[in-house]
Design an enzyme around this catalytic site. Structure first.
Site, mmCIF file in Angstrom:
data_model
loop_
_atom_site.group_PDB
_atom_site.id
_atom_site.type_symbol
_atom_site.label_atom_id
_atom_site.label_comp_id
_atom_site.label_asym_id
_atom_site.label_seq_id
_atom_site.Cartn_x
_atom_site.Cartn_y
_atom_site.Cartn_z
ATOM 1 N N SER A 167 0.849 -1.198 0.000
ATOM 2 C CA SER A 167 0.000 0.000 0.000
ATOM 3 C C SER A 167 0.880 1.243 0.000
ATOM 4 C CB SER A 167 -0.936 -0.021 1.206
ATOM 5 O OG SER A 167 -1.721 -1.195 1.214
ATOM 6 N N GLY B 63 0.769 4.087 -1.529
ATOM 7 C CA GLY B 63 0.121 5.396 -1.424
ATOM 8 C C GLY B 63 -0.132 5.787 0.022
ATOM 9 N N ASP B 64 -0.589 4.842 0.837
ATOM 10 C CA ASP B 64 -0.819 5.117 2.253
ATOM 11 C C ASP B 64 0.487 5.443 2.965
ATOM 12 O OD1 ASP B 64 -3.768 4.482 2.783
ATOM 13 O OD2 ASP B 64 -3.122 2.702 1.713
ATOM 14 N N SER B 65 1.531 4.666 2.677
ATOM 15 C CA SER B 65 2.808 4.874 3.352
ATOM 16 C C SER B 65 3.424 6.215 2.965
ATOM 17 C CB SER B 65 3.769 3.734 3.020
ATOM 18 O OG SER B 65 3.223 2.498 3.437
ATOM 19 N N ALA C 102 1.630 8.869 4.855
ATOM 20 C CA ALA C 102 2.056 8.885 6.249
ATOM 21 C C ALA C 102 3.389 9.596 6.413
ATOM 22 C CB ALA C 102 2.150 7.454 6.777
#
Length: 387
Positions: free
Chosen positions: A164, A166-168, A171
């Site tokens: 994932s 994009g999430d990382s 963040a």
């Protein structure tokens, strides 16, 4: 002492983007109180592969945090969050925009309670704009940010990166924002502020020269498999034993050394190939020459010969390769950690490496609601397991 010791963080997010930001802060000493839904907890507890009913991913994502169960839809749960926010340095959330406002926990409300608060808000499309109300997951941010269009083989379906990403990325951008805001507040005499991070913008921010190439030349970069368009030679080359050698011969002097290794002095001394633009014009020829050499040798022999010539090269690592690799071990990037149930588990180490205030794993990922009584009692609330 760790660099962020004394920094108080409230984490309201779930799954990946918000909690990854909280994880990073906790590894460097921040006291992260993770607020989880009553009874079920963060859905990540049940994602991917479970051991004894709990995701092993959870053991990485939530290490060093304390868990408090709260019903954010209830008046009492909302009142507790307000009380926590009054004394917090940072609050992290990754709900759809407007959700916290509906609970009376939006930025305006919390800033009025604590003007020093730094609030990180991660969402699919940001807190403003025509898409703000759309639900957004990392996969959609990767697609809208331009990454998916470039992933895969030419002429085939665009593929997703196997994590994932994009999430990382969101963040990590959020952590940058938090640290910048804390510096502004504490070192520059400023106040708290709100940090607005969109998943798609975090992906877009690492897309290098995509936009100026389109603007200047009308060029739309396309999928190129294992190659890196416009930089040559750099690719994955088949070897005699079926392995692939990743070879980056795109530096001017490196290119000459690479051509010497593969026995092509004609290419090594060709003035037209002395710089990158000339090599790009003949990239197919160069790739064929390199692979003609690698196909005659097993992967290990290829890598050994290139290392001796100081040509950057490597193999494609599986997780087994990672766990067995001496470089990973030497830099403590795969470490054994005791979980809350007492069992041992190999987990990723901590990045980045700080010389004076390194990160650490000081607490196992919490059981659901493990610290509810502890956290509420110290703030004068009744010692109940859930609210």
């Amino acid at each position: 002492m760790q660099a962020l010791k004394g920094v108080k963080v409230i984490e309201l997010g779930q799954l990946i983007a918000g909690p990854f930001a909280g994880k990073t802060l906790a590894e460097f000493g921040a006291d992260v109180i993770k607020v989880e839904p009553v009874g079920t907890g963060d859905p990540l507890r049940k994602w991917r592969m479970l051991r004894e009913g709990t995701s092993v991913w959870w053991e990485v994502q939530s290490r060093n945090k304390r868990s408090v169960e709260l019903d954010l839809r209830s008046a009492e749960g909302q009142a507790i969050v307000r009380a926590l926010a009054r004394e917090a340095d940072v609050l992290i959330e990754n709900f759809k925009p407007g959700t916290l406002e509906g609970w009376g926990l939006g930025w305006d409300a919390l800033q009025a309670l604590n003007p020093r608060l730094v609030m990180l808000r991660i969402s699919g499309y940001g807190q403003t704009g025509p898409y703000r109300h759309k639900p957004g997951f990392g996969v959609l941010g990767e697609a809208m940010g331009g990454l998916r269009h470039l992933s895969g083989e030419p002429g085939r379906v665009p593929v997703r990166v196997g994590i994932s990403i994009g999430d990382s990325l969101a963040a990590l951008h959020g952590v940058i924002g938090i640290l910048t805001a804390l510096y502004h507040r504490d070192a520059r005499g400023g106040s708290g502020q709100m940090i607005d991070v969109a998943l798609y913008e975090s992906v877009f921010n690492v897309m290098e020269s995509l936009v100026p190439e389109y603007d200047a030349f009308g060029a739309v970069r396309e999928r190129a498999g294992s190659a890196l368009p416009g930089i040559a030679p750099t690719n994955a080359y088949r070897c005699a034993d079926g392995g692939y050698a990743l070879i980056a011969g795109n530096g001017d002097s490196i290119f000459k050394r690479l051509m010497a290794v593969i026995g092509r002095p004609d290419l090594e001394n060709d003035a037209a190939l002395a710089q990158n633009d000339g090599r790009v014009a003949r990239v197919d020829e160069l790739d064929r020459a390199i692979e003609a050499w690698t196909l005659q040798r097993p992967l290990d022999a290829v890598l050994q010969a290139l290392e001796q010539a100081s040509v950057p090269a490597g193999r494609v690592y599986s997780v087994k390769d990672i766990v067995d690799d001496p470089q990973y071990r030497a830099r403590e990037m795969v470490i054994e950690h005791r979980t809350a149930d007492g069992s041992m588990l190999k987990v990723p180490g901590i990045v980045p490496k700080l010389s004076a205030t390194p990160g650490a794993i000081t607490r196992a990922a919490p059981r659901l609601g493990e610290h509810t009584g502890e956290v509420l009692a110290t703030r004068g609330w009744p010692q109940r397991k859930e609210c």
